[in-house]
Design an enzyme around this catalytic site. Structure first.
Site, PDB file in Angstrom:
ATOM      1  N   GLU A   1       0.212  -1.046  -4.962  1.00  8.80           N
ATOM      2  CA  GLU A   1      -0.940  -0.143  -4.926  1.00  8.80           C
ATOM      3  C   GLU A   1      -0.437   1.251  -5.274  1.00  8.80           C
ATOM      4  OE1 GLU A   1      -3.738   2.818  -3.321  1.00  8.80           O
ATOM      5  OE2 GLU A   1      -1.768   2.413  -2.477  1.00  8.80           O
TER       6      GLU A   1
ATOM      7  N   ASP B   1       0.819  -1.211   0.000  1.00  6.49           N
ATOM      8  CA  ASP B   1       0.000   0.000   0.000  1.00  6.49           C
ATOM      9  C   ASP B   1       0.855   1.264   0.000  1.00  6.49           C
ATOM     10  OD1 ASP B   1      -2.827   1.109   0.375  1.00  6.49           O
ATOM     11  OD2 ASP B   1      -1.719   2.102   1.991  1.00  6.49           O
TER      12      ASP B   1
END
Length: 615
Positions: free
Chosen positions: A294, A252
């Site tokens: 991501e 992330d």
């Protein structure tokens, strides 16, 4: 042997990132870390390692279908998920992404992305032992579990941050902390704000600490990736979790990891060195695992996350195809596919080396309308700011004749840009149609949804189905009654799974129709080798503003995808679609011969075709 193989791909990035540490024994420390985790790796995972070392492209198969869900909203707790594995398997799922499930800070946690302990499961959801049992059950069903690992920051309650706050110099160096405001102020001159409404600025001042870099929220402290101790500590976490059964890591906020004065501090070259080093080091100990980056960024910045130049075939194996998602919604609102065709044909290669996209229509997050001025000018008739404003207005329901029920998110008063919240079904018109009890509008909304699923299942990559989209779940406004969630409008598109609907999938309801259509699309994908992720995708311009088309060039033959982005019947000449009229073709989505009557192909409202030569 794997160390000798991986060492070649580790020396370059680590020597560039950490030259002093590299000269002082960094590789020896790294080898010891990898060897320790290999010694602790369970026998069944070692067997999986061998299988995937022999078949490293396993995740590129046409058999791969991903499903994304919040554990509590899908099943309750970790131990309850196993009871729904038959449902997932029936849908065709082979990859299950359990949304943030590591232990978050108490209170506001950015939806679980403010982690205070990476080695524990959120106690509200269960324990690490529960997760290990679930991972084993997933593996037995042929489903690979994926979890989120936040790389850019930790919660300010993480043990590293607590020690940094207490004055420990070793852990203070884990974060970007400044004693006075001068350096932060200099950085701010070129930085953008991620959450301008709820968390303006990129630094937070604490009397007992100093000025801490906090890109996202005050309680999320950015890690200092210039410190090799951060690299080793995060890799230690990855391998710990891999030994617990994680097979896919969604990395992330990777775009923000490296900072350089005078830049926006996003997508810097060092980020790609970090990712290559993490991925290649992981492959030494646990080659069964893969990594998904991501990076919700512009097309030109997205492609490098799948490996480009010296990182080709060495970086993340998956990345989100944010542009495909944005262009789907853009073409749907405008009934014009020219921008979609231009962006997807000009900014993306037809395939990657041992990497591919994760394709999706909606996810848990908002939609940022990434339409650049350059792309708008190339198409003509629109401007970047004007089209972004149109899309935000359309999907918030402000535009005349809009079918959507969405909402604005993070409005930038200076630029006028707005992001958009809303579930797939609500943005596609189902919520509004059902509220008006309009049967024709319901039919059209269902066709929009199924066209989207057919697009992501065939365009090139692994399709991701967000929980409930296979049932047409609409916006959930109950989040506003929860003080911990009320300030974040993204909870609108995170409804609880409606298991009552799955118990009535033969009642002819919109949910039943969407589920049947989605399941059929996914199972037809699995029977179509042309849709494997390593097969090149060639976007073709059919010179028809309502239609989007591409070709998949596989050894098994050519597949042509054709999609109608309007609510009206559309026709196209066979030659314009680059389909040979002298050969009989089959539409794999229906299993029926493709009608080429009069040299024309006719598509119904939101129609879709997967055409291959018959025989």
């Amino acid at each position: 042997m794997r160390w000798q193989r991986g060492r070649r791909d580790l020396i370059g990035p680590l020597s560039r990132l950490y030259p002093q540490a590299f000269e002082s024994g960094l590789m020896d420390r790294l080898h010891a870390l990898l060897e320790r985790h290999w010694g602790e790796r369970p026998a069944d995972l070692r067997h999986l390692d061998m299988e995937r070392d022999l078949n490293p492209d396993w995740f590129l198969s046409e058999d791969m279908v991903a499903y994304v869900f919040y554990i509590d909203r899908f099943a309750g707790q970790v131990r309850d998920v196993a009871g729904h594995i038959p449902y997932l398997a029936d849908l065709g799922v082979t990859y299950a992404h359990l949304m943030p499930c590591l232990k978050p800070r108490p209170g506001q946690s950015d939806g679980g992305y403010a982690v205070m302990d990476y080695t524990e499961i959120n106690p509200v959801l269960g324990s690490m032992a529960d997760f290990q049992r679930l991972a084993l059950q997933f593996r037995s069903a042929g489903i690979s579990p994926c979890i989120d690992l936040v790389l850019n920051h930790t919660a300010k309650e993480h043990d590293w941050a607590v020690k940094a706050r207490a004055g420990d110099p070793f852990y203070r160096a884990f974060y970007r902390i400044y004693d006075d405001p001068h350096t932060p102020e200099a950085f701010e001159r070129t930085l953008t704000e991620v959450f301008p409404d709820q968390a303006p600025g990129n630094f937070t001042h604490y009397e007992d600490v100093g000025w801490v870099w906090t890109t996202f929220n005050e309680y999320q402290w950015d890690l200092n990736w210039e410190n090799p101790e951060v690299f080793l500590s995060v890799l230690d976490i990855i391998l710990f979790l891999a030994n617990k059964g994680v097979e896919v890591f969604r990395l992330d906020a990777v775009a923000f990891m490296w900072k350089r004065m005078g830049t926006v501090c996003q997508n810097l070259p060092e980020v790609h060195d970090i990712l290559q080093a993490l991925v290649q080091a992981s492959r030494v100990t646990a080659p069964a695992i893969i990594h998904k980056a991501e990076a919700i960024v512009a097309p030109g910045d997205l492609v490098p996350y799948l490996g480009q130049g010296r990182h080709t075939g060495r970086e993340a194996q998956l990345a989100y195809h944010n542009s495909l998602m944005v262009q789907y919604w853009s073409a749907l609102a405008s009934r014009d596919t020219r921008l979609m065709t231009y962006v997807l044909s000009h900014h993306f290669p037809q395939s990657f080396r041992r990497a591919s996209f994760a394709t999706y229509i909606r996810c848990h997050d908002d939609i940022g309308w990434a339409i650049t001025e350059e792309d708008a000018e190339a198409v003509g008739g629109i401007t970047g700011p004007g089209h972004r404003r149109f899309l935000a207005d359309y999907y918030a329901g402000r535009f005349p004749t809009s079918f959507a029920r969405g909402a604005d998110f993070q409005v930038n008063e200076e630029t006028g840009d707005k992001r958009t919240n809303g579930s797939f079904a609500s943005l596609a018109g189902l919520e509004d149609a059902v509220a008006r009890d309009d049967a024709e509008a319901i039919d059209l909304a269902i066709e929009r949804i199924l066209m989207g699923h057919a697009l992501i299942a065939s365009f090139g990559g692994m399709p991701l189905i967000y929980m409930g989209d296979e049932l047409g779940l609409t916006n959930d406004h109950s989040y506003m009654e929860d003080p911990a969630l009320a300030e974040d409008g993204r909870w609108m598109q995170r409804p609880y799974m409606d298991w009552t609907r799955t118990a009535a999938l033969d009642d002819g309801s919109p949910a039943a129709r969407i589920h049947a259509g989605t399941r059929d699309i996914l199972h037809r994908r699995k029977a179509t080798p042309q849709l494997a992720s390593d097969v090149p995708t060639e976007v073709i311009d059919v010179r028809h503003p309502g239609l989007f088309a591409f070709r998949r060039h596989a050894d098994e033959g050519l597949l042509t995808g054709l999609f109608n982005f309007t609510e009206s019947w559309q026709s196209i000449r066979v030659g314009a679609a680059q389909i040979d009229p002298s050969t009989e073709h089959l539409d794999l989505l229906t299993g029926e011969p493709l009608s080429l009557r009069g040299g024309q192909i006719n598509l119904p409202p939101y129609g879709r075709i997967w055409a291959v030569r018959n025989g």
